[in-house]
Design a protein around this motif. Structure first.
Motif, PDB file in Angstrom:
ATOM      1  N   GLN A   1      -2.156   1.537  -4.333  1.00  0.00           N
ATOM      2  CA  GLN A   1      -2.044   0.155  -3.864  1.00  0.00           C
ATOM      3  C   GLN A   1      -1.956  -0.822  -5.031  1.00  0.00           C
ATOM      4  O   GLN A   1      -1.218  -1.812  -4.975  1.00  0.00           O
ATOM      5  CB  GLN A   1      -3.235  -0.193  -2.978  1.00  0.00           C
ATOM      6  CG  GLN A   1      -3.251   0.523  -1.629  1.00  0.00           C
ATOM      7  CD  GLN A   1      -4.510   0.211  -0.827  1.00  0.00           C
ATOM      8  OE1 GLN A   1      -5.416  -0.460  -1.318  1.00  0.00           O
ATOM      9  NE2 GLN A   1      -4.570   0.704   0.397  1.00  0.00           N
ATOM     10  N   LEU A   2      -2.700  -0.546  -6.081  1.00  0.00           N
ATOM     11  CA  LEU A   2      -2.670  -1.425  -7.250  1.00  0.00           C
ATOM     12  C   LEU A   2      -1.329  -1.360  -7.963  1.00  0.00           C
ATOM     13  O   LEU A   2      -0.783  -2.386  -8.387  1.00  0.00           O
ATOM     14  CB  LEU A   2      -3.801  -1.051  -8.204  1.00  0.00           C
ATOM     15  CG  LEU A   2      -5.213  -1.312  -7.680  1.00  0.00           C
ATOM     16  CD1 LEU A   2      -6.256  -0.741  -8.640  1.00  0.00           C
ATOM     17  CD2 LEU A   2      -5.458  -2.800  -7.469  1.00  0.00           C
ATOM     18  N   ILE A   3      -0.791  -0.170  -8.094  1.00  0.00           N
ATOM     19  CA  ILE A   3       0.524  -0.028  -8.729  1.00  0.00           C
ATOM     20  C   ILE A   3       1.575  -0.800  -7.940  1.00  0.00           C
ATOM     21  O   ILE A   3       2.479  -1.431  -8.511  1.00  0.00           O
ATOM     22  CB  ILE A   3       0.908   1.457  -8.839  1.00  0.00           C
ATOM     23  CG1 ILE A   3      -0.053   2.179  -9.788  1.00  0.00           C
ATOM     24  CG2 ILE A   3       2.352   1.623  -9.326  1.00  0.00           C
ATOM     25  CD1 ILE A   3       0.105   3.691  -9.806  1.00  0.00           C
ATOM     26  N   ALA A   4       1.437  -0.799  -6.614  1.00  0.00           N
ATOM     27  CA  ALA A   4       2.423  -1.441  -5.746  1.00  0.00           C
ATOM     28  C   ALA A   4       2.348  -2.969  -5.779  1.00  0.00           C
ATOM     29  O   ALA A   4       3.195  -3.631  -5.160  1.00  0.00           O
ATOM     30  CB  ALA A   4       2.241  -0.951  -4.308  1.00  0.00           C
ATOM     31  N   GLN A   5       1.385  -3.545  -6.497  1.00  0.00           N
ATOM     32  CA  GLN A   5       1.294  -5.012  -6.585  1.00  0.00           C
ATOM     33  C   GLN A   5       2.464  -5.616  -7.346  1.00  0.00           C
ATOM     34  O   GLN A   5       2.748  -6.797  -7.216  1.00  0.00           O
ATOM     35  CB  GLN A   5      -0.024  -5.416  -7.256  1.00  0.00           C
ATOM     36  CG  GLN A   5      -1.265  -5.082  -6.454  1.00  0.00           C
ATOM     37  CD  GLN A   5      -1.282  -5.741  -5.084  1.00  0.00           C
ATOM     38  OE1 GLN A   5      -1.249  -6.955  -4.966  1.00  0.00           O
ATOM     39  NE2 GLN A   5      -1.331  -4.928  -4.047  1.00  0.00           N
ATOM     40  N   GLY A   6       3.126  -4.804  -8.176  1.00  0.00           N
ATOM     41  CA  GLY A   6       4.354  -5.255  -8.818  1.00  0.00           C
ATOM     42  C   GLY A   6       4.204  -5.992 -10.128  1.00  0.00           C
ATOM     43  O   GLY A   6       5.151  -6.641 -10.579  1.00  0.00           O
ATOM     44  N   CYS A   7       3.035  -5.905 -10.772  1.00  0.00           N
ATOM     45  CA  CYS A   7       2.872  -6.554 -12.075  1.00  0.00           C
ATOM     46  C   CYS A   7       3.760  -5.882 -13.118  1.00  0.00           C
ATOM     47  O   CYS A   7       4.082  -4.699 -13.014  1.00  0.00           O
ATOM     48  CB  CYS A   7       1.411  -6.496 -12.517  1.00  0.00           C
ATOM     49  SG  CYS A   7       0.310  -7.528 -11.523  1.00  0.00           S
ATOM     50  N   GLU A   8       4.120  -6.621 -14.139  1.00  0.00           N
ATOM     51  CA  GLU A   8       4.983  -6.076 -15.191  1.00  0.00           C
ATOM     52  C   GLU A   8       4.325  -4.898 -15.904  1.00  0.00           C
ATOM     53  O   GLU A   8       4.976  -3.904 -16.220  1.00  0.00           O
ATOM     54  CB  GLU A   8       5.317  -7.176 -16.206  1.00  0.00           C
ATOM     55  CG  GLU A   8       6.220  -6.728 -17.343  1.00  0.00           C
ATOM     56  CD  GLU A   8       6.495  -7.861 -18.323  1.00  0.00           C
ATOM     57  OE1 GLU A   8       6.522  -7.592 -19.535  1.00  0.00           O
ATOM     58  OE2 GLU A   8       6.679  -9.006 -17.869  1.00  0.00           O
TER      59      GLU A   8
END
Length: 247
Positions: A147-154
């Motif tokens: 879920q954290l990876i999917a947040q889309g941060c650079e």
């Protein structure tokens, strides 16, 4: 900042490991990963957001050893941990650099953050009825990590356990357009939280499915820096997974 981190903190009330996450070895390693892969690599000027600040000690350690110029916005739902973090941040004079909120990370906005950091819950179990429920990471231990990876941060710097489906986690990141650009690995012994029978049973099931990798005595914990794909960097996912599946 170049301040020394005190080994004892008498002004801070000691909490039970069932109230506040307590694993000095893991927290120290998380701090080392933050310092090396985030704060010292040019990301210190960029907005940084942290999921699950805990008692704040890892970020505090990293800040005290760095020349950080920006601000880290941390989110921590556990009230006891949040209170400890606030007190420690104030004691070390780090309020301008590290601010922790007693709020849900997923309800906040990460749009302005270029970098997300976390030591997310990664205990695999069929439910969260554990010694410390907030450490539950789903059936395979990787649910919140994904879920954290999917947040889309650079950039995303996460702690990943070898017994929490690391292969699927990395493939999930690759499918979302990330690559592994750096990582650090340390061996850890099974401890207070990971030795709970429900957790050990789940880990054994995952091992039979080749979704968990460990020996009887140790497992590997890694700090992994993911970055959105660029022609300027080489992806180290193959090398990383060879290390994490070695046991």
């Amino acid at each position: 900042m170049n301040k020394s981190l005190l080994t004892s903190d008498p002004a801070v009330e000691v909490k039970s490991p069932n109230q506040v996450f307590f694993c000095p070895e893991e927290s120290q390693f998380y701090a080392q990963c933050l310092e090396k892969m985030v704060l010292s690599q040019g990301a210190s000027e960029s907005p940084i957001v942290e999921f699950g600040s805990g008692d704040g000690s890892p970020v505090i350690q990293a800040l005290l050893r760095s020349s950080f110029k920006g601000t880290i916005q941390g989110y921590e739902l556990n009230l006891a941990a949040y209170q400890l973090a606030k007190l420690r941040i104030e004691q070390y004079g780090l309020t301008p650099y590290y601010q922790v909120h007693n709020d849900c990370f997923f309800k906040g906005s990460t749009a302005a953050a270029r970098c997300l950091v976390a030591n997310p819950p990664y205990l695999p179990a069929p439910d969260n009825q554990l010694y410390m429920p907030s450490l539950h990471g789903g059936d395979d231990g990787a649910t919140i990590t994904k879920q954290l990876i999917a947040q889309g941060c650079e950039q995303v710097m996460l702690m990943i356990s070898a017994y929490s489906n690391p292969v699927d986690t990395v493939n999930h990141a690759l499918n979302l357009g990330y690559e592994v650009v750096d990582f650090m690995v340390t061996p850890l012994k099974f401890g207070y939280y990971s030795c709970e029978p429900k957790v050990r049973d789940s880990i054994a099931i995952l091992k039979r499915r080749r979704q968990a990798f460990f020996s009887e005595r140790i497992y590997f914990l890694a700090g992994v820096l993911f970055r959105q794909k660029s022609a300027a960097t080489a992806c180290l996912s193959e090398e990383f997974l060879k290390v994490m599946t070695a046991l």
